[in-house]
Design a protein around this motif. Structure first.
Motif, mmCIF file in Angstrom:
data_model
loop_
_atom_site.group_PDB
_atom_site.id
_atom_site.type_symbol
_atom_site.label_atom_id
_atom_site.label_comp_id
_atom_site.label_asym_id
_atom_site.label_seq_id
_atom_site.Cartn_x
_atom_site.Cartn_y
_atom_site.Cartn_z
ATOM 1 N N GLY A 257 0.825 -1.200 0.000
ATOM 2 C CA GLY A 257 0.000 0.000 0.000
ATOM 3 C C GLY A 257 0.858 1.248 0.000
ATOM 4 N N ILE A 258 0.328 2.332 -0.494
ATOM 5 C CA ILE A 258 1.069 3.586 -0.576
ATOM 6 C C ILE A 258 1.307 4.186 0.809
ATOM 7 C CG2 ILE A 258 0.962 5.963 -1.416
ATOM 8 C CD1 ILE A 258 -0.577 4.886 -3.830
ATOM 9 N N LEU A 259 0.293 4.150 1.666
ATOM 10 C CA LEU A 259 0.395 4.812 2.961
ATOM 11 C C LEU A 259 0.806 3.885 4.096
ATOM 12 C CD1 LEU A 259 -2.767 7.083 2.680
ATOM 13 C CD2 LEU A 259 -0.395 7.684 2.222
ATOM 14 N N ASN A 260 0.915 2.610 3.841
ATOM 15 C CA ASN A 260 1.348 1.686 4.889
ATOM 16 C C ASN A 260 2.147 0.559 4.270
ATOM 17 O OD1 ASN A 260 -0.488 -0.104 3.787
ATOM 18 N ND2 ASN A 260 -2.099 0.416 5.216
ATOM 19 N N ASP A 261 2.670 -0.296 5.119
ATOM 20 C CA ASP A 261 3.523 -1.377 4.638
ATOM 21 C C ASP A 261 2.800 -2.706 4.474
ATOM 22 O OD1 ASP A 261 5.674 0.302 4.528
ATOM 23 O OD2 ASP A 261 6.364 -0.185 6.551
ATOM 24 N N PRO B 174 0.498 -5.514 2.705
ATOM 25 C CA PRO B 174 0.197 -5.877 1.312
ATOM 26 C C PRO B 174 -1.268 -5.610 0.959
ATOM 27 C CG PRO B 174 1.029 -7.767 2.558
ATOM 28 C CD PRO B 174 0.871 -6.645 3.518
ATOM 29 N N ILE B 175 -1.508 -5.233 -0.285
ATOM 30 C CA ILE B 175 -2.871 -5.021 -0.771
ATOM 31 C C ILE B 175 -3.440 -6.393 -1.124
ATOM 32 C CG2 ILE B 175 -4.293 -3.975 -2.570
ATOM 33 C CD1 ILE B 175 -2.144 -1.817 -2.837
ATOM 34 N N PRO B 176 -4.617 -6.732 -0.582
ATOM 35 C CA PRO B 176 -5.202 -8.048 -0.885
ATOM 36 C C PRO B 176 -5.448 -8.225 -2.387
ATOM 37 C CG PRO B 176 -6.411 -6.959 0.879
ATOM 38 C CD PRO B 176 -5.443 -5.958 0.323
ATOM 39 N N GLU C 61 -8.712 -6.978 -3.824
ATOM 40 C CA GLU C 61 -8.791 -5.521 -3.975
ATOM 41 C C GLU C 61 -8.142 -5.080 -5.294
ATOM 42 O OE1 GLU C 61 -7.408 -1.864 -1.225
ATOM 43 O OE2 GLU C 61 -8.260 -3.591 -0.166
ATOM 44 N N ARG C 62 -7.038 -5.695 -5.642
ATOM 45 C CA ARG C 62 -6.391 -5.387 -6.927
ATOM 46 C C ARG C 62 -7.280 -5.817 -8.087
ATOM 47 N NH1 ARG C 62 -1.996 -8.044 -4.500
ATOM 48 N NH2 ARG C 62 -2.132 -9.636 -6.097
ATOM 49 N N GLN C 63 -7.953 -6.970 -7.943
ATOM 50 C CA GLN C 63 -8.831 -7.464 -9.003
ATOM 51 C C GLN C 63 -10.037 -6.545 -9.179
ATOM 52 O OE1 GLN C 63 -9.450 -11.454 -7.596
ATOM 53 N NE2 GLN C 63 -7.899 -12.278 -8.989
ATOM 54 N N LEU C 64 -10.577 -6.013 -8.082
ATOM 55 C CA LEU C 64 -11.700 -5.082 -8.187
ATOM 56 C C LEU C 64 -11.293 -3.826 -8.942
ATOM 57 C CD1 LEU C 64 -13.564 -5.275 -4.768
ATOM 58 C CD2 LEU C 64 -14.351 -6.037 -6.994
ATOM 59 N N GLU C 65 -10.086 -3.368 -8.733
ATOM 60 C CA GLU C 65 -9.582 -2.202 -9.462
ATOM 61 C C GLU C 65 -9.577 -2.492 -10.964
ATOM 62 O OE1 GLU C 65 -8.257 1.610 -9.989
ATOM 63 O OE2 GLU C 65 -8.893 0.717 -8.109
ATOM 64 N N ASN C 66 -9.172 -3.700 -11.352
ATOM 65 C CA ASN C 66 -9.179 -4.083 -12.767
ATOM 66 C C ASN C 66 -10.601 -4.130 -13.314
ATOM 67 O OD1 ASN C 66 -6.395 -4.324 -12.817
ATOM 68 N ND2 ASN C 66 -6.442 -6.498 -12.353
#
Length: 56
Positions: free
Chosen positions: A4-8, A10-12, A15-20
């Protein structure tokens, strides 16, 4: 692994798939239907549809 940009943490993966999915839906609406909306507008539309139980 993606971080994540604001923390260390990992992005699930989901969540990445929803962005796609958001990007695919926006592209389809723009190209096939000729409607130019932003991601923010798409999220507002989806919130209203969910509120009225049109989608789950």
């Amino acid at each position: 692994m993606f971080l994540g940009i604001l923390n260390d943490s990992p992005i699930p993966r989901w969540e990445r798939q929803l962005e796609n999915v958001d990007e695919l839906v926006l592209d389809t609406i723009k190209r096939k239907k000729g409607v130019d909306i932003t991601k923010k507008e798409l999220h507002l539309i989806l919130e209203v549809l969910y509120e009225y139980r049109v989608i789950d």
